[in-house]
Scaffold this motif. Structure first.
Motif, PDB file in Angstrom:
ATOM      1  N   LYS A  26       0.808  -1.212   0.000  1.00 44.58           N
ATOM      2  CA  LYS A  26       0.000   0.000   0.000  1.00 44.58           C
ATOM      3  C   LYS A  26       0.847   1.270   0.000  1.00 44.58           C
ATOM      4  O   LYS A  26       0.345   2.353   0.263  1.00 44.58           O
TER       5      LYS A  26
ATOM      6  N   ASN B 115      -4.193  -5.982   4.377  1.00 44.04           N
ATOM      7  CA  ASN B 115      -4.868  -5.856   3.082  1.00 44.04           C
ATOM      8  C   ASN B 115      -6.367  -6.150   3.132  1.00 44.04           C
ATOM      9  O   ASN B 115      -7.123  -5.625   2.324  1.00 44.04           O
TER      10      ASN B 115
ATOM     11  N   ASN C 273      -8.645  -5.196   4.972  1.00 40.58           N
ATOM     12  CA  ASN C 273      -9.542  -4.070   5.282  1.00 40.58           C
ATOM     13  C   ASN C 273     -10.091  -3.414   4.020  1.00 40.58           C
ATOM     14  O   ASN C 273     -11.023  -2.609   4.088  1.00 40.58           O
ATOM     15  N   THR C 274      -9.531  -3.757   2.847  1.00 42.31           N
ATOM     16  CA  THR C 274     -10.053  -3.201   1.589  1.00 42.31           C
ATOM     17  C   THR C 274     -11.118  -4.097   0.959  1.00 42.31           C
ATOM     18  O   THR C 274     -11.702  -3.731  -0.063  1.00 42.31           O
TER      19      THR C 274
ATOM     20  N   CYS D 117      -5.432   7.193   1.350  1.00 45.01           N
ATOM     21  CA  CYS D 117      -6.334   6.380   2.177  1.00 45.01           C
ATOM     22  C   CYS D 117      -7.318   7.263   2.942  1.00 45.01           C
ATOM     23  O   CYS D 117      -8.511   6.958   3.028  1.00 45.01           O
TER      24      CYS D 117
ATOM     25  N   ASN E  28      -9.970   8.670   0.568  1.00 42.36           N
ATOM     26  CA  ASN E  28     -10.962   7.662   0.216  1.00 42.36           C
ATOM     27  C   ASN E  28     -11.969   7.482   1.340  1.00 42.36           C
ATOM     28  O   ASN E  28     -13.178   7.372   1.094  1.00 42.36           O
ATOM     29  N   THR E  29     -11.494   7.458   2.583  1.00 40.34           N
ATOM     30  CA  THR E  29     -12.380   7.292   3.735  1.00 40.34           C
ATOM     31  C   THR E  29     -13.356   8.444   3.870  1.00 40.34           C
ATOM     32  O   THR E  29     -14.545   8.256   4.167  1.00 40.34           O
TER      33      THR E  29
ATOM     34  N   ARG F  80     -15.670   3.408  -1.852  1.00 38.07           N
ATOM     35  CA  ARG F  80     -14.928   3.510  -0.592  1.00 38.07           C
ATOM     36  C   ARG F  80     -14.286   2.159  -0.297  1.00 38.07           C
ATOM     37  O   ARG F  80     -14.946   1.226   0.126  1.00 38.07           O
ATOM     38  N   VAL F  81     -12.989   2.080  -0.536  1.00 40.43           N
ATOM     39  CA  VAL F  81     -12.281   0.803  -0.392  1.00 40.43           C
ATOM     40  C   VAL F  81     -11.618   0.668   0.981  1.00 40.43           C
ATOM     41  O   VAL F  81     -11.244  -0.432   1.381  1.00 40.43           O
ATOM     42  N   GLU F  82     -11.433   1.769   1.694  1.00 41.84           N
ATOM     43  CA  GLU F  82     -10.822   1.712   3.025  1.00 41.84           C
ATOM     44  C   GLU F  82     -11.918   1.456   4.059  1.00 41.84           C
ATOM     45  O   GLU F  82     -12.714   2.327   4.382  1.00 41.84           O
ATOM     46  N   ARG F  83     -11.938   0.219   4.571  1.00 44.72           N
ATOM     47  CA  ARG F  83     -12.987  -0.188   5.513  1.00 44.72           C
ATOM     48  C   ARG F  83     -12.378  -0.976   6.684  1.00 44.72           C
ATOM     49  O   ARG F  83     -12.620  -2.173   6.826  1.00 44.72           O
TER      50      ARG F  83
END
Length: 521
Positions: free
Chosen positions: A79, A347, A349-350, A432, A435-436, A444-447
């Motif tokens: 990342k 990883n 979390n995405t 990151c 995105n959040t 929204r890929v940061e979760r």
């Protein structure tokens, strides 16, 4: 430890530690306070030995001669920024990074310590001078950011716009930690307010950071903080125990990226007493845009093969580029004679969670259940400890506190004028955070989730957590204290090895096996 000591006479854990905890420190051109007393303490009752010594492919710090300034290290750029390997000489530079990423330059570390000491003294002098001239009015940038997020969440565009102007007046990408954080989050708030969050994020991701910027940013990150170094230590020591006495090892690495986690382990395995095992790595990554979706992972595989060849290690590499939830045991050519290790470092979390899936398991639950069906000897997991629920304001607040710790850490460990620090804040953490803040839905890929939430997920998927070995905790704690800034945190909770900054837990690590007693399976 005497440099002439035969490594084969040392306890196996001690040999591994020589490698494992010095991974990722190379190319450390910056910013670490350091204690020359690199002692890990007793591994067994009554045993207290120096652990930094000659090991496999490197040489220890204790008693080094003038020309002896290298140590076993390795790092990983997960990342981090994405270099464009088609630049002139980039492929050769990438090979050099892989082969030399486990060497530590103590002359550079000495220089860094002096640099940060001078900066600290200069800051004290400036504060004293300001005290004589009278205090300047303080601006609560974090409070302004929270107020602006509140206005954005209620749709008050005018109120949010006015607050953004105030924030912009005091924020700076080149200022102190609070100003840099405010600049980063103001970008996200502005994009969300304009409804362009997804476009801005995609444009940032589409930009190619140059290879040199990537490498220098990577060097800085590995030198400035202990997070990945501890992660590599945890994984390496855990794999070490699993493969002891075995002849074949298969690592399945989700999110392989540039594979910089593995050269140090390959080097150690090549010098293992009794001969090296056969090693196979299956690198799993998402397809990249363009005509060659597997280009990056294939390049990584080539570099890892070159490393293994240099070390004299039997090695095979296989690449898989696909959505992770579509990967099953049958795709891995699993051999029951191999020690199978599945690895994920920050990883998962995405992966999409339940908020985007109706009437079927979420992709992250599917991936965990597929891993359970692979029946690995080990599943090693590193998670980003955070929260990202469906409500914007709560998510914003959580992200603000998380990245406040990250930016404060960089402020304490890196020079303010460092361009590499700017690259990190812009291209790693900044993307990151944006995105959040600015994106919703599938964009929204940061979760992130808390490690306790991941613990429940893993258990539901039919996995059983392994106890955390005290020696790993001790090595991590002792080395962070001796090599890194005093405000880094290493702790333990419910079988997880925790990492953080000034009391806030940012990352967590654990090891799992299949739970054959699970009621669900």
């Amino acid at each position: 430890m005497d440099e002439n000591v035969d490594q084969s006479k040392l306890p196996s854990n001690e040999v591994m530690l020589n490698l494992a905890f010095l991974t990722g420190m190379e190319e450390a051109n910056k910013f670490l306070p350091r204690d020359d007393k690199l002692q890990a303490g007793a591994f067994t009752e009554g045993q207290a030995k120096e652990i930094v010594g000659r090991s496999g492919c490197g040489r220890g710090r204790k008693g080094r001669a003038d020309g002896d300034k290298e140590e076993e290290v390795v790092g990983r750029a997960s990342k981090l920024m994405v270099p464009e390997l088609e630049e002139d000489g980039a492929s050769e530079l990438f090979d050099k990074m892989m082969l030399e990423s486990y060497k530590l330059r103590f002359d550079a570390m000495d220089e860094l310590e002096i640099t940060m000491g001078n900066i600290t003294a200069e800051k004290r002098n400036k504060r004293a001078a300001r005290g004589k001239q009278g205090k300047r009015e303080a601006v609560d940038l974090r409070g302004l950011l929270l107020s602006c997020a509140q206005e954005v969440s209620t749709g008050n565009r005018q109120g949010a716009g006015n607050l953004l102007k105030q924030i912009r007046a005091h924020a700076s990408a080149n200022g102190d930690a609070a100003q840099r954080l405010a600049h980063c989050f103001a970008e996200g708030l502005e994009a969300r307010l304009a409804g362009t969050g997804s476009q801005v994020y995609k444009s940032l991701m589409a930009k190619h950071t140059s290879t040199m910027e990537f490498l220098k940013g990577y060097e800085l990150y590995m030198a400035a903080c202990s997070f990945r170094r501890v992660a590599f230590t945890f994984a390496s020591m855990t794999i070490f125990d699993a493969v002891e006495g075995k002849r074949r090892l298969h690592i399945v690495d989700y999110g392989l990226h540039y594979g910089c986690q593995w050269p140090g382990l390959l080097c150690w395995l090549a010098s293992r007493e009794g001969g090296p095992p056969e090693v196979r790595i299956t690198g799993v990554d998402l397809p990249q845009p363009g005509f060659r979706p597997a280009k990056r992972i294939e390049e990584t595989g080539r570099a890892l093969k070159n490393c293994a060849r240099q070390f004299g290690l039997p090695f095979k590499f296989h690449a898989i580029t696909a959505k992770w939830e579509t990967i099953h045991a049958v795709d891995l050519n699993i051999d029951p004679e191999e020690v199978l290790v599945v690895n994920d470092l920050f990883n998962f979390n995405t992966l999409m969670d339940e908020s985007l899936v109706i009437d079927r398991p979420s992709p992250r639950d599917v991936v965990l259940r597929n891993i359970q069906k692979m029946r690995p000897d080990l599943f090693i997991q590193g998670v980003v400890n955070g929260s990202s629920g469906p409500f914007f304001l709560a998510r914003f607040r959580e992200a603000l506190f998380f990245y406040s710790s990250v930016f404060d850490m960089l402020e304490a460990t890196t020079p303010p004028e460092s361009y590499q620090r700017l690259v990190l804040e812009r291209d790693m953490f900044g993307q990151c955070a944006l995105n959040t803040v600015a994106c919703e839905g599938a964009d929204r890929v940061e979760r992130p989730e808390t490690y306790k939430q991941w613990q429940l997920r893993n258990q539901r998927a039919g996995l059983r957590q392994l106890p955390l070995k005290p020696i790993i905790t001790k090595v991590a704690t002792d080395k962070v204290k001796s090599l890194y800034h005093k405000d880094f945190v290493v702790d333990v909770d419910q079988g997880w090895l925790l990492q953080g900054w000034k009391g806030r837990i940012l990352y967590a690590h654990s090891a799992w096996v299949v739970d054959d007693t699970s009621s669900d399976y």
